[in-house]
Motif scaffolding. Structure first.
Motif, PDB file in Angstrom:
ATOM      1  N   ALA A 143       0.857  -1.165  -0.091  1.00  0.00           N
ATOM      2  CA  ALA A 143      -0.095  -0.118  -0.125  1.00  0.00           C
ATOM      3  C   ALA A 143       0.969   1.194   0.158  1.00  0.00           C
ATOM      4  O   ALA A 143       1.973   1.311   0.883  1.00  0.00           O
ATOM      5  N   ALA A 144       0.576   2.301  -0.955  1.00  0.00           N
ATOM      6  CA  ALA A 144       1.429   3.388  -1.281  1.00  0.00           C
ATOM      7  C   ALA A 144       0.524   4.524  -0.977  1.00  0.00           C
ATOM      8  O   ALA A 144      -0.502   4.578  -1.828  1.00  0.00           O
ATOM      9  N   ILE A 145       1.247   5.472  -0.177  1.00  0.00           N
ATOM     10  CA  ILE A 145       0.432   6.715   0.011  1.00  0.00           C
ATOM     11  C   ILE A 145       1.441   7.834  -0.856  1.00  0.00           C
ATOM     12  O   ILE A 145       2.222   7.945  -0.311  1.00  0.00           O
ATOM     13  N   VAL A 146       0.668   8.639  -2.060  1.00  0.00           N
ATOM     14  CA  VAL A 146       1.476   9.481  -2.794  1.00  0.00           C
ATOM     15  C   VAL A 146       0.770  10.829  -2.666  1.00  0.00           C
ATOM     16  O   VAL A 146      -0.360  11.217  -2.650  1.00  0.00           O
ATOM     17  N   VAL A 147       1.640  11.810  -2.896  1.00  0.00           N
ATOM     18  CA  VAL A 147       0.984  13.388  -2.681  1.00  0.00           C
ATOM     19  C   VAL A 147       1.658  13.762  -4.243  1.00  0.00           C
ATOM     20  O   VAL A 147       2.804  13.527  -4.334  1.00  0.00           O
TER      21      VAL A 147
END
Length: 172
Positions: free
Chosen positions: A39-43
């Motif tokens: 799971a990757a959180i990207v901005v």
């Protein structure tokens, strides 16, 4: 007061840069063994007042990041950046994370850590003082920071609401 809509309508003419905030390996135990996913959180942001975040999940890291970028492009917001900093102090909370953003004078830099720094850099803020309290969970920190930025009002907007000139807003 009515909540304003500061969503960005179209991303076609905006050059967006993505920043990976956090990647998490998730394990699911099945009768055949352990199944790993990511799971990757990207901005993403254009460093000129537009920012968004997204969460991507996949079996490979690169695919999770790509999905996160696509998700982030779907919920962009416009943030008023005034002379490299934010127009006023703002607090926000999401889950167990609290953030406090304060405007800073030119040359101060971005005084923020981790997930907050990625969001503030992506939006194009060059001088700001930021503090996070409570949970340091990157997901909640990013969401709380985006929430605080979405509540910011530009000096022109404040002047229009009050029916005065922009110079009166600053000088009282």
């Amino acid at each position: 007061m009515a909540k304003k809509n500061n969503r960005v309508k179209s991303t076609n003419d905006i050059e967006l840069k993505d920043r990976l905030v956090a990647i998490n390996r998730v394990t699911k135990v099945t009768k055949g063994g352990r199944a790993f996913t990511f799971a990757a959180i990207v901005v993403v942001g254009n460093e000129n007042g537009v920012v968004g975040y997204g969460l991507g999940k996949a079996n490979e890291v690169q695919a999770a990041i790509a999905k996160g970028v696509e998700a982030a492009k779907k919920n962009l917001i416009r943030v008023p950046v005034h002379k490299g900093t934010i127009p006023h102090e703002q607090e926000a909370k999401f889950g167990g994370s609290r953030v406090i953003l304060k405007p800073a004078s030119h040359g101060t830099g971005v005084k923020a850590g981790g997930a907050m720094r990625a969001v503030l850099d992506s939006v194009g803020v060059t001088d700001v003082l930021a503090k996070s309290k409570g949970s340091s969970n990157p997901h909640n920190l990013v969401k709380a920071t985006i929430e605080a930025l979405s509540e910011l009002r530009s000096p022109a907007e404040v002047a229009q609401n009050r029916g005065v000139s922009v110079s009166k807003v600053f000088n009282g």
